[in-house]
Design a protein around this motif. Structure first.
Motif, short mmCIF file in Angstrom:
data_model
loop_
_atom_site.label_atom_id
_atom_site.label_comp_id
_atom_site.label_asym_id
_atom_site.label_seq_id
_atom_site.Cartn_x
_atom_site.Cartn_y
_atom_site.Cartn_z
N UNK A 203 0.86 -1.19 0.00
CA UNK A 203 0.00 0.00 0.00
C UNK A 203 0.89 1.24 0.00
N UNK A 204 0.64 2.13 -0.96
CA UNK A 204 1.41 3.38 -1.05
C UNK A 204 0.42 4.53 -1.21
N UNK A 205 0.62 5.58 -0.41
CA UNK A 205 -0.24 6.76 -0.49
C UNK A 205 0.58 7.99 -0.83
N UNK A 206 0.05 8.80 -1.73
CA UNK A 206 0.68 10.08 -2.02
C UNK A 206 0.30 11.08 -0.94
N UNK B 91 -0.68 -4.36 -5.43
CA UNK B 91 -0.22 -3.03 -5.01
C UNK B 91 -1.38 -2.05 -5.10
N UNK B 92 -1.65 -1.37 -3.98
CA UNK B 92 -2.68 -0.33 -3.94
C UNK B 92 -1.97 1.01 -3.79
N UNK C 27 -1.72 -5.91 -10.18
CA UNK C 27 -1.33 -7.27 -9.84
C UNK C 27 -0.23 -7.74 -10.78
N UNK C 28 0.40 -8.84 -10.43
CA UNK C 28 1.45 -9.44 -11.26
C UNK C 28 0.95 -10.73 -11.90
N UNK D 20 -3.68 -3.42 -14.31
CA UNK D 20 -3.82 -2.28 -13.40
C UNK D 20 -5.21 -1.69 -13.60
N UNK D 21 -5.99 -1.64 -12.53
CA UNK D 21 -7.28 -0.98 -12.53
C UNK D 21 -7.11 0.38 -11.85
#
Length: 660
Positions: free
Chosen positions: A375-378, A413-414, A444-445, A500-501
């Motif tokens: 999870x990554x946030x800007x 990955x979100x 996703x991979x 990637x959505x």
């Protein structure tokens, strides 16, 4: 005339004889010249008379003989020829009569032959007529046979079924032209091969067993179901009717008719999945209702305990943990309602990183240990105005979809970021709004997708997952929720490169306009009126009564509708407000309210329920002018709502429905 000639001839002969005798006498006795002349004349006359006599006698017989011969020539053979005896013609007459007899015999035989010939001719004519009729029938039959063959060929070609014949080991000897349309094969590609070479391995044993059973029951059709490999490699669900006609000389084969019912299976699966989702939705709604009742009791009694504790009390921390657990349980209830799509949309200002953080533990359990969650946030993301339960469903569905694309594990990955869709992006993606957005990307991979799959990705019931692994509704639901929030969703994927959505939600750039700052809440209003509380759940009923009593109200409790109406009729003082649950046994809240209002004129009514709006809509409590409070609620909310209703207009009951 014949008789006259005969008499004249006789008299002439007699006269000549007399003259001759007289002349001879004179000549003998007289011997004069006169006598010689007379004798000569007599001889002459005698010769003439004799000639006349003979001629008359013969001419009559000849004429008669000629006459009879002419009659015989004309075919009259019924009598014989009669000739006077002694004239020398009787032999001829007998010969002619013999000819006549023979001719009569010949004629009789000819007539007999003619009659037989006529009969034979008639028989031949009849036989010829029959032969002509047979030839006509044969020609007609051949034409009809040709037309029948053409009709049969057309039926086989355009039939939805595939007709084939096989030998005793299942080798295909003939297959109808419909095989190309149904299964993609040309006839020459399948003839000579065994049917079982095309059967799905999982169905091979059952299909072989059923075929052997049908083979052992000649003339008795048997049904077999199996999956048959299409020419494009896909599997089609086939239903075959097998009939062993090897012992029938005109057939000498096993007849198999195939019917493709893949579409029926697909529709049945869709129906089952829809019913399953509906059932799960109802279950989730019911569980949420029960949870709401339990959470109401847990939360409010915990607050009562907390209020009674002093600062520094060791139990205060314990109560805080109980309240935190209750809040998490409330979040679980919202997720159940989001999954079942039964939650009423209630948009409010939400910070997406906080929403994802609250879901993170659940998502890690959802994807399993073999899939990593990143999870990554800007920083400095603006809030969005959304229904948090609906957006939680979007994220959950996309994460589940990503997990299913990685059967051997991988990473999900979100990422959140601030983004803008300009006109160029909008032209590339039809029906995509432009502007400022908060973007939530879920990558996703996994195996990735082809362009064809992406073209149908958001269609209801479209799925690329194996049978029983997907409903085909997840991404369709995601698309609907995103569009309902005036957002956009974009998919980027290639085979073997994952997917990637990207979900775009409109950003709230002016938070002060979108969500005005809340002023200091005024104190909860109190009152002294009498409130009749109707609730079938004892804990909820007792808790609601306590909250109202703490606010100064007089509370009367009833566990169902009949008891409440009995109280309304017997209670001696005023009852100012009826607070009733909506869904109860025996009598629902709407009926209780109508009957109560007819007994207590001018009284007020308020409804409460833990069910969602789509469940309680049929009970008439969502109509204009009716007030509903959702469970769970606290003392502040119920205190303000009760005061609002008591200060408002009286409840207008519906007239009773007369039974016929």
């Amino acid at each position: 005339m014949k008789v006259g000639v005969s008499i004249a001839a006789r008299y002439s002969v007699l006269l000549v004889s007399l003259v001759l005798v007289a002349s001879i006498g004179i000549y003998v006795f007289g011997r004069s010249p006169v006598s010689a002349v007379l004798l000569t004349i007599s001889i002459l006359f005698m010769a003439i008379a004799l000639t006349v006599f003979v001629t008359g006698r013969f001419s009559g017989a000849i004429r008669r003989l000629v006459f009879d011969i002419e009659e015989m020539a004309d075919g009259r053979l019924d009598r014989s020829i009669e000739v006077p005896i002694g004239i020398g013609l009787s032999g001829l007459a007998r010969a002619v009569n013999l000819i006549r007899e023979r001719q009569r015999g010949y004629r009789q035989r000819v007539e007999e032959h003619t009659e037989r010939l006529q009969k034979r001719i008639e028989e031949l004519e009849k036989a010829n007529a029959r032969l002509s009729a047979d030839l006509d029938t044969s020609a007609t039959g051949e034409d009809e046979h040709a037309r029948g063959e053409e009709r049969l060929k057309s039926l086989l070609e355009y039939s939805s079924d595939v007709t084939s014949t096989m030998d005793n080991v299942g080798r295909i000897q003939y297959v109808g032209p419909a095989v190309t349309r149904v299964l993609g094969y040309r006839a020459d590609e399948i003839i000579g091969k065994k049917m079982f070479d095309f059967v799905h391995p999982d169905d091979l044993h059952a299909a072989t067993t059923a075929y052997v059973a049908a083979f052992q029951s000649p003339g008795r059709p048997s049904a077999i179901q199996f999956r048959f490999r299409h020419r494009d490699g896909s599997w089609r669900h086939m239903e075959a009717i097998v009939n062993n006609l090897l012992l029938v000389p005109a057939v000498g084969a096993v007849i198999v008719n195939y019917r493709d019912f893949t579409e029926r299976i697909r529709l049945e699966e869709q129906l089952i999945q829809t019913q399953k989702m509906e059932t799960i939705g109802r279950l989730a709604g019911g569980v949420a209702h029960d949870f709401n009742n339990l959470l109401l009791v847990i939360t409010e009694y915990s607050r009562f305990v907390k209020q009674s504790l002093k600062q520094g009390d060791r139990a205060l921390g314990d109560i805080e943990q109980v309240l935190a657990a209750a809040e998490r349980a409330a979040g679980l209830t919202r997720q159940l309602l989001a999954f079942s799509r039964r939650q009423v949309i209630e948009p409010r200002m939400v910070k997406i990183p906080e929403l994802i953080a609250n879901m993170e533990k659940m998502l890690r359990r959802l994807i399993g240990e073999d899939v990593a969650l990143v999870v990554r946030h800007a920083g400095d993301l603006p809030p969005v105005r959304v229904d948090p339960g609906q957006i939680e469903q979007v994220i959950m569905n996309l994460v589940v979809n990503a997990r299913d694309a990685m059967p051997r594990g991988g990473a999900v990955t979100i990422e959140t970021a601030r983004a803008a869709l300009d006109d160029s992006e909008g032209t590339r993606l039809p029906d995509v709004a432009t502007g400022e957005f908060v973007r939530v990307s879920i990558a996703d991979t996994g195996t990735g997708m082809t362009e064809e799959v992406k073209a149908h990705l958001f269609e209801p019931f479209f799925t690329t997952k194996a049978l029983g692994k997907g409903t085909g509704l997840g991404l369709a639901t995601v698309y609907g929720i995103v569009k309902q929030h005036q957002g956009n969703i974009i998919v980027e994927s290639e085979p073997g490169k994952g997917a990637v959505f990207k979900v775009y939600l409109p950003a709230l750039l002016d938070v002060r306009k979108a969500e005005p700052e809340a002023a200091d809440a005024p104190p909860v209003p109190r009152g002294t009126e009498t409130v009749l509380v109707v609730e079938d759940e004892p804990m909820v009923r007792g808790l609601t009564g306590r909250m109202l009593r703490d606010l100064g109200y007089t509370v009367i409790e009833a566990e169902d509708g009949p008891e409440a109406l009995a109280v309304a009729e017997k209670y001696s003082s005023d009852i100012h407000l009826l607070l009733t649950d909506v869904i109860m046994p025996e009598m629902d809240g709407g009926e209780v309210a109508d009957r109560f209002a007819r007994v207590r004129r001018g009284a007020k009514v308020m409804f409460m329920s833990g069910y969602t709006d789509d469940v309680i809509a049929d009970h008439g409590v969502l109509e204009p002018g009716k007030v509903l409070i959702k469970k769970p609620f606290g003392p502040d909310l119920i205190g303000r709502k009760v005061r609002e209703v008591l200060d408002g207009p009286p409840y207008e009951s519906q007239p009773p429905v007369e039974s016929t």
